[in-house]
Scaffold this active site. Structure first.
Site, PDB file in Angstrom:
ATOM      1  N   GLU A   1      62.828  76.009  97.885  1.00 29.32           N
ATOM      2  CA  GLU A   1      62.811  77.285  97.178  1.00 29.32           C
ATOM      3  C   GLU A   1      63.927  78.194  97.684  1.00 29.32           C
ATOM      4  O   GLU A   1      64.163  78.309  98.894  1.00 29.32           O
ATOM      5  CB  GLU A   1      61.463  77.983  97.386  1.00 29.32           C
ATOM      6  CG  GLU A   1      61.361  79.342  96.703  1.00 29.32           C
ATOM      7  CD  GLU A   1      60.158  80.144  97.144  1.00 29.32           C
ATOM      8  OE1 GLU A   1      59.697  80.980  96.344  1.00 29.32           O
ATOM      9  OE2 GLU A   1      59.674  79.952  98.277  1.00 29.32           O
TER      10      GLU A   1
ATOM     11  N   LYS B   1      58.004  80.831  88.756  1.00 25.57           N
ATOM     12  CA  LYS B   1      57.008  81.047  89.803  1.00 25.57           C
ATOM     13  C   LYS B   1      55.950  81.995  89.261  1.00 25.57           C
ATOM     14  O   LYS B   1      56.267  83.058  88.714  1.00 25.57           O
ATOM     15  CB  LYS B   1      57.661  81.621  91.057  1.00 25.57           C
ATOM     16  CG  LYS B   1      56.718  81.697  92.253  1.00 25.57           C
ATOM     17  CD  LYS B   1      57.453  82.089  93.528  1.00 25.57           C
ATOM     18  CE  LYS B   1      56.532  82.063  94.730  1.00 25.57           C
ATOM     19  NZ  LYS B   1      57.259  82.415  95.989  1.00 25.57           N
TER      20      LYS B   1
ATOM     21  N   CYS C   1      56.310  77.246  95.981  1.00 21.44           N
ATOM     22  CA  CYS C   1      55.839  77.841  97.247  1.00 21.44           C
ATOM     23  C   CYS C   1      54.415  78.385  97.140  1.00 21.44           C
ATOM     24  O   CYS C   1      53.453  77.630  97.148  1.00 21.44           O
ATOM     25  CB  CYS C   1      56.835  78.913  97.693  1.00 21.44           C
ATOM     26  SG  CYS C   1      56.665  79.405  99.434  1.00 21.44           S
TER      27      CYS C   1
END
Length: 520
Positions: free
Chosen positions: A270, A345, A379
């Site tokens: 990331e 995300k 993440c």
């Protein structure tokens, strides 16, 4: 740049398909470039090949242009056959001796347009031939190959010595090196194979690839007991760089390495693109993140080209992108056929909101690839079990997690949640993070990572459910094979069956997509 990026502007349309007669002019043009001085096939020869064995004639097409081709036929293996006489074996291109009941695939030729060399297109064609062998239960592939590099060394060594030197990698040959890398072994040396070929001094090699799935009788497709997918996770070291070219060079090193090991997927961390902020004028984090977005066109062009060139599906970490004046953290999938997908995300950490002003996405994507369906969770997203439930319900069997953490505690949250998602959903999860320091980049100054590939926790998998794991905080890669067939069997007959044993009479996951509520 404020509008949503049109990814089709960056995609390469690369496909392997069967040849058609409409390709004739392109094939002739390519043959004249690849084999100057050799009379190209006539239309009647190509028509005969397509009539007798259409599934054995391939093209690689890139953005509508024929970039490479391969032709072959099936024969009954005979050690006494004149394998050295390729015109006789190929019936001078007409392949009227094609025998559908034979046991050997004979490769007539492979051509790669000079404009597309170095893109590993021949590997794709060899793989297509191997798949024919497996599907038809053929025992071997036989080919004869030029050695065009020999001419430069003919005065100092024999052809046999040259072949030995190429085999032990002290010399490189543009044809033989690729054939050896694709699993072929040299069975003999053919003199006067193509006398006018001055580059090869008329020599060629006689090579063979053996189909390990071959079953002598009865002839039927072999059902593979395994379905391996090779994963490479990159633990990427952040260091100061001077320009985008330095970033690209570091990226290409890892992709080249992964390709050498024939990886199917490469996972980068990331926001590893924040390394680019070390080569621009420092700004406060919110402005710096938007400045990073200006590199998006170069980033997309680089990874699209590299995925095709190195024949690997790339999860390009994640990158800050501004769309409609809104800042997103987006992970892109660059498929090896040149197409692109993206996952926003969904869960934004307090740090991302505070320092950079990132906004969340709102859809769980699942991507079709040549190795099955996958999902990407950036993440923090892996720490929310509902997302993986949704992805699994959509068919994902592998989840890729690019992450970026600054402490061991942050990394452990990613690792432990990745392990839990494997158990809950009978899937594989790969994670990849950054190491190193960027002192001049705020909120990206230190990094902690231990990248890994994880499995369900059961007897048939690794005893600690860790398929592979890096040493912490060193720049390296891990490469591991994951078996999708084993995963399927585990879901049906594992010691515990978490997915099947959910109490949906007591609880469900309901999510919204495209204006509709869906339940799993």
């Amino acid at each position: 740049m404020t509008d949503e990026i049109n990814l089709t502007e960056y995609e390469w349309n690369l496909q392997i398909r069967n040849m058609t007669i409409d390709d004739f002019d392109a094939l002739v043009d390519m043959q004249l470039q690849c084999f100057p001085g050799m009379k190209p096939w006539g239309r009647e020869q190509i028509e005969s090949q397509l009539q007798l064995f259409p599934e054995g004639q391939f093209c690689v097409e890139c953005d509508g242009k024929v970039a490479a081709s391969a032709s072959c036929l099936i024969l009954e293996y005979d050690p006494a056959m004149e394998w050295h006489n390729w015109q006789a074996v190929a019936d001078n291109g007409f392949i009227r001796n094609h025998n559908p009941r034979g046991d050997t695939l004979y490769g007539i030729e492979i051509m790669v347009d000079p404009e597309y060399r170095g893109m590993k297109l021949s590997r794709r064609l060899y793989d297509a031939r191997k798949e024919i062998c497996r599907e038809r239960n053929l025992e071997r592939i036989v080919i004869a190959g030029r050695i065009p590099g020999y001419g430069e060394h003919a005065d100092e060594m024999t052809a046999r010595e040259y072949i030995d030197a190429v085999a032990d990698k002290s010399l490189h040959d543009s044809v033989l090196t690729a054939q050896l890398a694709n699993g072929f072994t040299v069975q003999g040396l053919i003199a006067d194979y193509f006398p006018s070929d001055t580059e090869s001094r008329g020599y060629a090699t006689f090579l063979e690839w053996r189909n390990l799935d071959y079953r002598p009788a009865p002839k039927r497709r072999y059902n593979h007991p395994t379905e391996p997918v090779r994963i490479c996770a990159v633990q990427y070291q952040m260091r100061k760089i001077d320009n985008f070219e330095a970033f690209a060079q570091q990226v290409e090193f890892f992709l080249d390495t992964a390709s050498d090991y024939r990886s199917d997927f490469v996972l980068f961390p990331e926001l590893f693109t924040t390394q680019l902020l070390s080569c621009v004028k420092p700004q406060r984090p919110g402005l710096a993140a938007r400045q990073l977005s200006e590199f998006t066109p170069q980033y997309l062009e680089l990874f699209t080209e590299m995925a095709v060139k190195y024949n690997v599906n790339v999860i390009g970490g994640s990158h800050f992108v501004v769309e409609d004046d809104t800042l997103y953290n987006i992970s892109y999938l660059f498929r090896r056929d040149g197409s692109i997908g993206k996952q926003y995300k969904i869960h934004i950490t307090p740090s991302e909101r505070k320092w950079w002003g990132v906004s969340p996405g709102d859809k769980v994507e699942v991507f079709d690839t040549d190795c099955g369906r996958i999902a990407i969770q950036v993440c923090y997203d892996i720490e929310f079990p509902e997302l993986t439930r949704i992805a699994t319900a959509k068919g994902a069997r592998m989840v890729f997690v690019p992450f970026n953490t600054d402490s061991r505690h942050g990394y452990l949250r990613i690792r432990h949640c990745a392990l839990a998602r494997c158990v809950e959903n009978h899937i594989y999860v790969a994670i990849a993070g950054c190491t190193g320091n960027l002192p001049s980049v705020e909120n990206a100054d230190i990094h902690y990572a231990q990248s890994g590939i994880y499995t369900p926790a059961d007897i048939e998998f690794a005893r600690d459910a860790v398929a592979a794991e890096c040493n912490p905080n060193v720049e390296t890669v891990i490469i591991h094979d994951l078996d999708l067939e084993q995963l399927r069997r585990h879901r049906e007959s594992g010691t515990v069956q978490n997915w099947n044993d959910r109490r949906r009479d007591l609880y469900t996951v309901v999510y919204k997509e495209d204006g509709m509520s869906r339940e799993i």
